[in-house]
Motif scaffolding. Structure first.
Motif, PDB file in Angstrom:
ATOM      1  N   GLY A   1       0.852  -1.201   0.000  1.00 24.45           N
ATOM      2  CA  GLY A   1       0.000   0.000   0.000  1.00 24.45           C
ATOM      3  C   GLY A   1       0.879   1.239   0.000  1.00 24.45           C
ATOM      4  O   GLY A   1       2.005   1.229   0.487  1.00 24.45           O
ATOM      5  N   GLU A   2       0.379   2.283  -0.610  1.00 25.60           N
ATOM      6  CA  GLU A   2       1.181   3.503  -0.771  1.00 25.60           C
ATOM      7  C   GLU A   2       0.412   4.728  -0.274  1.00 25.60           C
ATOM      8  O   GLU A   2      -0.680   4.627   0.255  1.00 25.60           O
ATOM      9  N   SER A   3       1.017   5.900  -0.549  1.00 20.50           N
ATOM     10  CA  SER A   3       0.351   7.166  -0.218  1.00 20.50           C
ATOM     11  C   SER A   3       0.346   8.042  -1.464  1.00 20.50           C
ATOM     12  O   SER A   3       1.117   7.819  -2.398  1.00 20.50           O
ATOM     13  N   ILE A   4      -0.527   9.040  -1.444  1.00 26.99           N
ATOM     14  CA  ILE A   4      -0.534  10.040  -2.516  1.00 26.99           C
ATOM     15  C   ILE A   4       0.033  11.325  -1.923  1.00 26.99           C
ATOM     16  O   ILE A   4      -0.458  11.797  -0.884  1.00 26.99           O
TER      17      ILE A   4
ATOM     18  N   PRO B   1       5.666   5.230  -2.444  1.00 27.25           N
ATOM     19  CA  PRO B   1       7.007   5.377  -3.017  1.00 27.25           C
ATOM     20  C   PRO B   1       7.207   4.643  -4.353  1.00 27.25           C
ATOM     21  O   PRO B   1       8.183   4.891  -5.039  1.00 27.25           O
ATOM     22  N   THR B   2       6.321   3.746  -4.749  1.00 22.04           N
ATOM     23  CA  THR B   2       6.633   2.894  -5.910  1.00 22.04           C
ATOM     24  C   THR B   2       6.023   3.397  -7.220  1.00 22.04           C
ATOM     25  O   THR B   2       6.715   3.552  -8.225  1.00 22.04           O
ATOM     26  N   THR B   3       4.705   3.626  -7.234  1.00 22.42           N
ATOM     27  CA  THR B   3       4.003   3.876  -8.502  1.00 22.42           C
ATOM     28  C   THR B   3       4.662   4.970  -9.327  1.00 22.42           C
ATOM     29  O   THR B   3       4.845   4.823 -10.525  1.00 22.42           O
ATOM     30  N   HIS B   4       5.024   6.094  -8.704  1.00 22.05           N
ATOM     31  CA  HIS B   4       5.624   7.206  -9.464  1.00 22.05           C
ATOM     32  C   HIS B   4       7.113   7.357  -9.191  1.00 22.05           C
ATOM     33  O   HIS B   4       7.693   8.426  -9.393  1.00 22.05           O
ATOM     34  N   LYS B   5       7.734   6.272  -8.779  1.00 19.96           N
ATOM     35  CA  LYS B   5       9.168   6.320  -8.424  1.00 19.96           C
ATOM     36  C   LYS B   5      10.012   6.855  -9.575  1.00 19.96           C
ATOM     37  O   LYS B   5      10.879   7.716  -9.380  1.00 19.96           O
ATOM     38  N   ASP B   6       9.731   6.411 -10.783  1.00 18.27           N
ATOM     39  CA  ASP B   6      10.538   6.855 -11.946  1.00 18.27           C
ATOM     40  C   ASP B   6      10.471   8.366 -12.113  1.00 18.27           C
ATOM     41  O   ASP B   6      11.487   9.038 -12.320  1.00 18.27           O
ATOM     42  N   TYR B   7       9.272   8.908 -12.024  1.00 16.72           N
ATOM     43  CA  TYR B   7       9.120  10.365 -12.193  1.00 16.72           C
ATOM     44  C   TYR B   7       9.795  11.084 -11.023  1.00 16.72           C
ATOM     45  O   TYR B   7      10.474  12.094 -11.182  1.00 16.72           O
ATOM     46  N   TYR B   8       9.579  10.538  -9.831  1.00 16.18           N
ATOM     47  CA  TYR B   8      10.111  11.159  -8.615  1.00 16.18           C
ATOM     48  C   TYR B   8      11.640  11.216  -8.684  1.00 16.18           C
ATOM     49  O   TYR B   8      12.260  12.251  -8.426  1.00 16.18           O
ATOM     50  N   ASP B   9      12.232  10.095  -9.098  1.00 18.53           N
ATOM     51  CA  ASP B   9      13.713  10.041  -9.190  1.00 18.53           C
ATOM     52  C   ASP B   9      14.215  10.955 -10.305  1.00 18.53           C
ATOM     53  O   ASP B   9      15.225  11.636 -10.168  1.00 18.53           O
ATOM     54  N   LYS B  10      13.479  10.980 -11.420  1.00 19.84           N
ATOM     55  CA  LYS B  10      13.924  11.787 -12.578  1.00 19.84           C
ATOM     56  C   LYS B  10      14.015  13.264 -12.200  1.00 19.84           C
ATOM     57  O   LYS B  10      14.923  13.968 -12.638  1.00 19.84           O
ATOM     58  N   TYR B  11      13.095  13.731 -11.387  1.00 19.44           N
ATOM     59  CA  TYR B  11      13.046  15.174 -11.071  1.00 19.44           C
ATOM     60  C   TYR B  11      13.485  15.481  -9.637  1.00 19.44           C
ATOM     61  O   TYR B  11      13.258  16.565  -9.124  1.00 19.44           O
ATOM     62  N   LYS B  12      14.102  14.482  -8.981  1.00 18.38           N
ATOM     63  CA  LYS B  12      14.508  14.662  -7.588  1.00 18.38           C
ATOM     64  C   LYS B  12      15.276  15.971  -7.413  1.00 18.38           C
ATOM     65  O   LYS B  12      16.100  16.325  -8.267  1.00 18.38           O
ATOM     66  N   GLY B  13      14.942  16.699  -6.361  1.00 20.51           N
ATOM     67  CA  GLY B  13      15.655  17.946  -6.093  1.00 20.51           C
ATOM     68  C   GLY B  13      15.043  19.132  -6.804  1.00 20.51           C
ATOM     69  O   GLY B  13      15.378  20.278  -6.528  1.00 20.51           O
ATOM     70  N   LYS B  14      14.114  18.856  -7.747  1.00 21.60           N
ATOM     71  CA  LYS B  14      13.521  19.973  -8.500  1.00 21.60           C
ATOM     72  C   LYS B  14      12.097  20.287  -8.029  1.00 21.60           C
ATOM     73  O   LYS B  14      11.374  21.034  -8.672  1.00 21.60           O
ATOM     74  N   PHE B  15      11.689  19.685  -6.940  1.00 22.46           N
ATOM     75  CA  PHE B  15      10.370  19.998  -6.393  1.00 22.46           C
ATOM     76  C   PHE B  15      10.441  19.809  -4.871  1.00 22.46           C
ATOM     77  O   PHE B  15      11.409  19.242  -4.351  1.00 22.46           O
ATOM     78  N   GLU B  16       9.408  20.325  -4.209  1.00 22.73           N
ATOM     79  CA  GLU B  16       9.288  20.111  -2.757  1.00 22.73           C
ATOM     80  C   GLU B  16       8.222  19.038  -2.542  1.00 22.73           C
ATOM     81  O   GLU B  16       7.133  19.116  -3.153  1.00 22.73           O
TER      82      GLU B  16
END
Ligand SMILES: C[SH](C)CC(=O)O
Length: 268
Positions: free
Chosen positions: A93-96, A224-239
């Motif tokens: 299970g994840e969070s939004i 942490p899983t479903t959007h991991k790719d997007y999250y990692d791709k833009y890490k540091g560029k959002f809060e």
């Protein structure tokens, strides 16, 4: 028809949603993990098309396998079940999460505080989703929910300065869950005097918009899983302001009238 195997019953097709959704990536992974890639295809489309096909099959008590997620109105409208995922391909299970562009807190502290305090439960989100599915415009369904949950909304706006017309731009993908959450938080921001611009985009452009600063925020990051790719791709560029909803679930979903219980049962 119990005679034919389930693959034959559904032409070896899983009815999916938009290709950019993490749920589609997770389903590709599940198809590999369970050795289904040679025989099965994952049909791309949209969330709305998937639910339309589900409705049609369900009303005819025909077999169908869709990529499903919780919260979703489909589970309150139809008698559905997730296929068991013994290999854990869909993760836990994840969070939004709520993400904002860099600098938003400095530029717009009041709206940032409201977005930061935004938090609700799967049942709240499903309540809005069902109203939209029953024909209400998302903005109207959101207004109804906000009007009947004054105490909860007061927690989100507590201590936040008024908007005085200040603009906030929110991006979201046309998943029923995000249509609900984005319209609810937009309604609350508007009530507090902010001018809210809503932009419906695909998943990739949603993350790119917040990371690039062309959009202020999204309440649609499945982690942490479903959007991991997007999250990692833009890490540091959002809060990352953290979860606005906890207890989500993804998986292959079928009507309970189908006599299969696990993804393993799809193997030829
Ligand atoms: C379809 S879920 C709401 C989100 C996702 O799978 O990207």
């Amino acid at each position: 028809t119990g005679s034919k195997n389930v693959g034959d019953q559904v032409n070896y097709e899983i009815t999916g949603i938009d290709p950019g959704a993490g749920l589609m990536k997770a389903t590709e992974k599940a198809m590999k993990d369970y050795g289904l890639k040679n025989d099965w295809t994952l049909k791309e489309g949209s969330s709305a098309a998937m639910t339309a096909e589900l409705k049609k099959a369900y009303e005819r008590k025909e077999p169908i396998i869709v990529t499903g997620w919780t919260p979703h109105w489909m589970f309150s409208k139809y008698d559905l079940k997730y296929l068991k995922d013994p290999k854990g391909s869909y993760g836990k299970g994840e969070s939004i999460h709520t993400l904002t562009r860099k600098g938003f807190k400095q530029d717009n502290p009041g709206a940032n505080q409201i977005l930061d305090q935004f938090y609700w439960k799967p049942a709240d989100m499903e309540n809005v989703m069902v109203k939209v599915q029953d024909g209400a415009k998302p903005a109207d369904a959101a207004a109804d929910w906000v009007k009947s949950h004054k105490k909860q909304v007061a927690k989100w706006t507590k201590g936040a300065q008024k908007g005085n017309g200040k603009q906030v731009s929110l991006v979201y993908v046309a998943w029923e869950s995000e249509i609900a959450s984005t319209n609810v938080i937009a309604k609350v921001l508007e009530q507090e005097g902010y001018t809210v611009k809503l932009q419906q985009v695909e998943a990739g452009p949603m993350f790119a918009g917040v990371a690039g600063g062309s959009a202020d925020a999204m309440v649609a990051a499945w982690l942490p899983t479903t959007h991991k790719d997007y999250y990692d791709k833009y890490k540091g560029k959002f809060e990352d302001l953290g979860p606005n909803l906890e207890g989500t679930k993804l998986g292959l979903t079928v009507p309970k009238y189908m006599n299969i219980d696990s993804i393993e049962d799809l193997k030829k």
